[in-house]
Design a protein around this motif. Sequence first.
Motif, PDB file in Angstrom:
ATOM      1  N   LYS A  21      36.814  38.335  41.363  1.00 63.77           N
ATOM      2  CA  LYS A  21      36.238  36.996  41.293  1.00 63.77           C
ATOM      3  C   LYS A  21      37.182  36.023  40.595  1.00 63.77           C
ATOM      4  O   LYS A  21      37.307  34.866  41.012  1.00 63.77           O
ATOM      5  CB  LYS A  21      34.898  37.020  40.561  1.00 63.77           C
ATOM      6  CG  LYS A  21      33.775  37.576  41.401  1.00 63.77           C
ATOM      7  CD  LYS A  21      32.479  37.553  40.632  1.00 63.77           C
ATOM      8  CE  LYS A  21      31.364  38.180  41.438  1.00 63.77           C
ATOM      9  NZ  LYS A  21      30.095  38.177  40.700  1.00 63.77           N
ATOM     10  N   GLN A  22      37.838  36.474  39.533  1.00 67.89           N
ATOM     11  CA  GLN A  22      38.771  35.598  38.819  1.00 67.89           C
ATOM     12  C   GLN A  22      39.940  35.203  39.716  1.00 67.89           C
ATOM     13  O   GLN A  22      40.386  34.062  39.697  1.00 67.89           O
ATOM     14  CB  GLN A  22      39.281  36.279  37.548  1.00 67.89           C
ATOM     15  CG  GLN A  22      38.245  36.397  36.458  1.00 67.89           C
ATOM     16  CD  GLN A  22      37.720  35.057  36.006  1.00 67.89           C
ATOM     17  OE1 GLN A  22      38.467  34.094  35.848  1.00 67.89           O
ATOM     18  NE2 GLN A  22      36.420  34.978  35.807  1.00 67.89           N
ATOM     19  N   LYS A  23      40.439  36.149  40.505  1.00 67.76           N
ATOM     20  CA  LYS A  23      41.524  35.833  41.437  1.00 67.76           C
ATOM     21  C   LYS A  23      41.054  34.814  42.476  1.00 67.76           C
ATOM     22  O   LYS A  23      41.778  33.885  42.816  1.00 67.76           O
ATOM     23  CB  LYS A  23      42.020  37.098  42.143  1.00 67.76           C
ATOM     24  CG  LYS A  23      42.860  37.999  41.280  1.00 67.76           C
ATOM     25  CD  LYS A  23      43.344  39.193  42.091  1.00 67.76           C
ATOM     26  CE  LYS A  23      44.172  40.124  41.256  1.00 67.76           C
ATOM     27  NZ  LYS A  23      44.637  41.277  42.032  1.00 67.76           N
ATOM     28  N   ALA A  24      39.833  35.001  42.971  1.00 72.95           N
ATOM     29  CA  ALA A  24      39.287  34.081  43.975  1.00 72.95           C
ATOM     30  C   ALA A  24      39.092  32.686  43.391  1.00 72.95           C
ATOM     31  O   ALA A  24      39.410  31.682  44.031  1.00 72.95           O
ATOM     32  CB  ALA A  24      37.971  34.626  44.510  1.00 72.95           C
ATOM     33  N   ILE A  25      38.600  32.618  42.167  1.00 72.41           N
ATOM     34  CA  ILE A  25      38.397  31.321  41.511  1.00 72.41           C
ATOM     35  C   ILE A  25      39.732  30.630  41.287  1.00 72.41           C
ATOM     36  O   ILE A  25      39.871  29.423  41.520  1.00 72.41           O
ATOM     37  CB  ILE A  25      37.637  31.515  40.179  1.00 72.41           C
ATOM     38  CG1 ILE A  25      36.180  31.895  40.451  1.00 72.41           C
ATOM     39  CG2 ILE A  25      37.692  30.257  39.327  1.00 72.41           C
ATOM     40  CD1 ILE A  25      35.415  32.337  39.226  1.00 72.41           C
ATOM     41  N   LYS A  26      40.721  31.391  40.873  1.00 74.48           N
ATOM     42  CA  LYS A  26      42.048  30.817  40.632  1.00 74.48           C
ATOM     43  C   LYS A  26      42.629  30.234  41.926  1.00 74.48           C
ATOM     44  O   LYS A  26      43.185  29.136  41.935  1.00 74.48           O
ATOM     45  CB  LYS A  26      42.978  31.897  40.071  1.00 74.48           C
ATOM     46  CG  LYS A  26      44.306  31.397  39.597  1.00 74.48           C
ATOM     47  CD  LYS A  26      45.125  32.525  38.980  1.00 74.48           C
ATOM     48  CE  LYS A  26      46.477  32.048  38.549  1.00 74.48           C
ATOM     49  NZ  LYS A  26      47.292  33.123  37.985  1.00 74.48           N
ATOM     50  N   GLN A  27      42.484  30.945  43.023  1.00 74.44           N
ATOM     51  CA  GLN A  27      42.982  30.457  44.312  1.00 74.44           C
ATOM     52  C   GLN A  27      42.214  29.225  44.775  1.00 74.44           C
ATOM     53  O   GLN A  27      42.795  28.297  45.331  1.00 74.44           O
ATOM     54  CB  GLN A  27      42.881  31.549  45.374  1.00 74.44           C
ATOM     55  CG  GLN A  27      43.981  32.571  45.284  1.00 74.44           C
ATOM     56  CD  GLN A  27      43.950  33.529  46.457  1.00 74.44           C
ATOM     57  OE1 GLN A  27      42.895  33.775  47.034  1.00 74.44           O
ATOM     58  NE2 GLN A  27      45.091  34.073  46.801  1.00 74.44           N
ATOM     59  N   ALA A  28      40.908  29.203  44.528  1.00 71.06           N
ATOM     60  CA  ALA A  28      40.095  28.059  44.934  1.00 71.06           C
ATOM     61  C   ALA A  28      40.501  26.813  44.149  1.00 71.06           C
ATOM     62  O   ALA A  28      40.619  25.723  44.719  1.00 71.06           O
ATOM     63  CB  ALA A  28      38.617  28.364  44.718  1.00 71.06           C
TER      64      ALA A  28
END
Length: 56
Positions: A21-28
């Motif tokens: 989730k943290q990786k996804a949030i960072k990319q978003a």
Amino acid sequence: MAVPKKRTSKSKKNLRKTVWKQKAIKQAIQAYFVANRASKKLSLEKQPNSNLESQS
């Protein structure tokens, strides 16, 4: 077909989820800022042309 021998604990499962989730949030967030920068660049390119036409 490969099958896990032991059940994955909740803590390991939750840790993997939070990392994902943290990786996804960072990319978003990164995509948002790139899009924001691109839209500002487009609006800046349009403004000087319209100002020059109205002043002449």
